[in-house]
Motif scaffolding. Structure first.
Motif, mmCIF file in Angstrom:
data_model
loop_
_atom_site.group_PDB
_atom_site.id
_atom_site.type_symbol
_atom_site.label_atom_id
_atom_site.label_comp_id
_atom_site.label_asym_id
_atom_site.label_seq_id
_atom_site.Cartn_x
_atom_site.Cartn_y
_atom_site.Cartn_z
ATOM 1 N N MET A 16 0.837 -1.193 0.000
ATOM 2 C CA MET A 16 0.000 0.000 0.000
ATOM 3 C C MET A 16 0.874 1.245 0.000
ATOM 4 O O MET A 16 1.905 1.278 0.669
ATOM 5 C CB MET A 16 -0.899 0.017 1.249
ATOM 6 N N PHE A 60 -1.341 -7.956 5.760
ATOM 7 C CA PHE A 60 -0.230 -7.966 6.715
ATOM 8 C C PHE A 60 -0.359 -6.837 7.746
ATOM 9 O O PHE A 60 0.265 -6.881 8.802
ATOM 10 C CB PHE A 60 1.109 -7.840 5.997
ATOM 11 N N LEU A 61 -1.126 -5.812 7.414
ATOM 12 C CA LEU A 61 -1.360 -4.739 8.400
ATOM 13 C C LEU A 61 -2.342 -5.182 9.467
ATOM 14 O O LEU A 61 -2.445 -4.553 10.515
ATOM 15 C CB LEU A 61 -1.885 -3.491 7.695
ATOM 16 N N VAL A 73 5.293 -0.502 7.254
ATOM 17 C CA VAL A 73 5.796 -1.822 7.632
ATOM 18 C C VAL A 73 6.970 -2.216 6.731
ATOM 19 O O VAL A 73 8.006 -2.678 7.189
ATOM 20 C CB VAL A 73 4.672 -2.875 7.556
ATOM 21 N N ARG A 74 6.801 -1.999 5.432
ATOM 22 C CA ARG A 74 7.854 -2.293 4.444
ATOM 23 C C ARG A 74 8.448 -3.691 4.679
ATOM 24 O O ARG A 74 9.624 -3.847 4.966
ATOM 25 C CB ARG A 74 8.938 -1.218 4.507
ATOM 26 N N CYS A 75 7.587 -4.690 4.511
ATOM 27 C CA CYS A 75 7.972 -6.044 4.912
ATOM 28 C C CYS A 75 8.895 -6.737 3.919
ATOM 29 O O CYS A 75 9.485 -7.754 4.235
ATOM 30 C CB CYS A 75 6.719 -6.884 5.123
ATOM 31 N N CYS A 121 -3.875 -4.103 2.900
ATOM 32 C CA CYS A 121 -2.985 -5.258 2.899
ATOM 33 C C CYS A 121 -3.261 -6.059 4.156
ATOM 34 O O CYS A 121 -3.313 -5.521 5.254
ATOM 35 C CB CYS A 121 -1.529 -4.798 2.870
ATOM 36 N N CYS A 154 2.982 2.644 3.147
ATOM 37 C CA CYS A 154 3.060 1.627 4.202
ATOM 38 C C CYS A 154 4.343 1.799 5.013
ATOM 39 O O CYS A 154 5.428 1.944 4.450
ATOM 40 C CB CYS A 154 3.033 0.224 3.591
HETATM 41 S S1 SF4 Z 1 2.872 -4.835 4.918
HETATM 42 FE FE1 SF4 Z 1 4.297 -5.432 3.251
HETATM 43 S S2 SF4 Z 1 2.982 -6.252 1.589
HETATM 44 FE FE2 SF4 Z 1 1.670 -5.061 3.005
HETATM 45 S S3 SF4 Z 1 1.602 -2.988 2.119
HETATM 46 FE FE3 SF4 Z 1 3.264 -2.995 3.634
HETATM 47 S S4 SF4 Z 1 5.123 -3.504 2.444
HETATM 48 FE FE4 SF4 Z 1 3.350 -4.054 1.148
#
Ligand code: SF4
Length: 278
Positions: free
Chosen positions: A1, A184-185, A6-8, A182, A4
């Motif tokens: 997103m 993952f959030l 988190v930048r996973c 997302c 974001c």
């Molecule tokens: S948590 Fe990871 S996959 Fe989800 S938006 Fe952030 S960077 Fe992208």
């Protein structure tokens, strides 16, 4: 997103600092690594890069290679052989096409008895033998064994709880996917509703968001029925019922009437709105 924090996504380099791949995630490490008895993370990184270049899902590719190994087509742990198998997909050989079509296709080619798929999709690293509610998701999700369709990471639930836990998770994931967040959030449904209330200037409730999730699931199930899927396609494969795992010797032992309970909507409870998908 966009934006974001988190930048996973990780970026992987070799010992000399040369770029190898991005991202090397846990499902890839498991399915293309331990699942194939491939020990070196650098080999797994090469396999991941090949999957990216060819356009393959790493779970399905890892499962397909492992089924080929299990059927006697190749030695367990043969990293270079696995890379060559992926290259054969790009070359379009007969073997490569079977591997590229996934675990079910290569299992059929090899006439193998152990093929870990539901609705033709390979099981991910979240093993349904201890994680029963996740297994109910694999059986009832329109996508088959899809860990993003409603994962429940709780091995301690009773049989009475698992269908509802799976359904709640599937509603949450369908709603989160449909909302543009997302997963993952891990927003809960109340937070999604609050976001859309601010975004639109109109009151949006968590119940409405949950209803959107349920509608997505019903539409997908209707699509599957139209495409020819039926109750037999909801079965966990025999290898999950017969091959025990771990010291507790878990097998898939959930009756279909328990699985099928996830198809009928439960009365919503507070946890559906405030709980976070796992
Ligand atoms: S948590 Fe990871 S996959 Fe989800 S938006 Fe952030 S960077 Fe992208």
């Amino acid at each position: 997103m966009t934006g974001c924090i988190v930048r996973c996504s990780n970026i992987v380099h070799d010992a000399e600092g040369n770029y190898k791949t991005s991202a090397l995630e846990f499902e890839t490490l498991t399915l293309l690594g331990a699942n194939c008895a491939i020990q070196s993370w650098e080999d797994v990184a090469d396999l991941d890069r090949l999957c990216d270049e060819i356009g393959l899902d790493t779970i399905e590719a890892g499962a397909a290679i492992a089924v080929y190994m299990d059927s006697g087509g190749m030695e367990w742990g043969d990293a270079e052989g696995a890379k060559n198998l992926l290259r054969e997909i790009a070359e379009g050989t007969e073997l490569g096409r079977a591997i590229g079509n996934g675990a079910a296709a290569i299992g059929k080619r090899q006439k193998h008895h152990r093929i870990p798929v539901v609705k033709g999709q390979a099981l991910p690293a979240w093993d349904p033998r201890p994680l029963k509610a996740a297994g109910v998701t694999y059986c009832t999700s329109a996508m088959g064994a899809d860990h993003t369709a409603g994962l429940v990471v709780d091995p301690g639930q009773s049989v009475d709880e698992i269908a509802r836990a799976s359904q709640d998770a599937q509603i949450q994931m369908a709603a989160i996917d449909a909302s543009g967040f997302c997963q993952f959030l891990m927003p809960n449904l109340q937070e999604v509703a609050d976001f859309y209330s601010h975004f639109t200037g109109e009151k949006v409730t968590a119940q409405q968001i949950a209803d959107i999730g349920w509608q997505c699931m019903e539409d997908e199930w209707a699509f599957n029925r139209g495409a020819g899927f039926g109750p037999d396609d909801d079965e966990m494969p025999d290898c999950m019922k017969q091959d025990a795992i771990g010291p507790a010797k878990f097998v898939w032992d959930i009756p279909m009437d328990v699985v099928n309970a996830a198809y009928k909507r439960f009365e919503p409870r507070e946890e559906l709105y405030t709980g976070r998908p796992s």
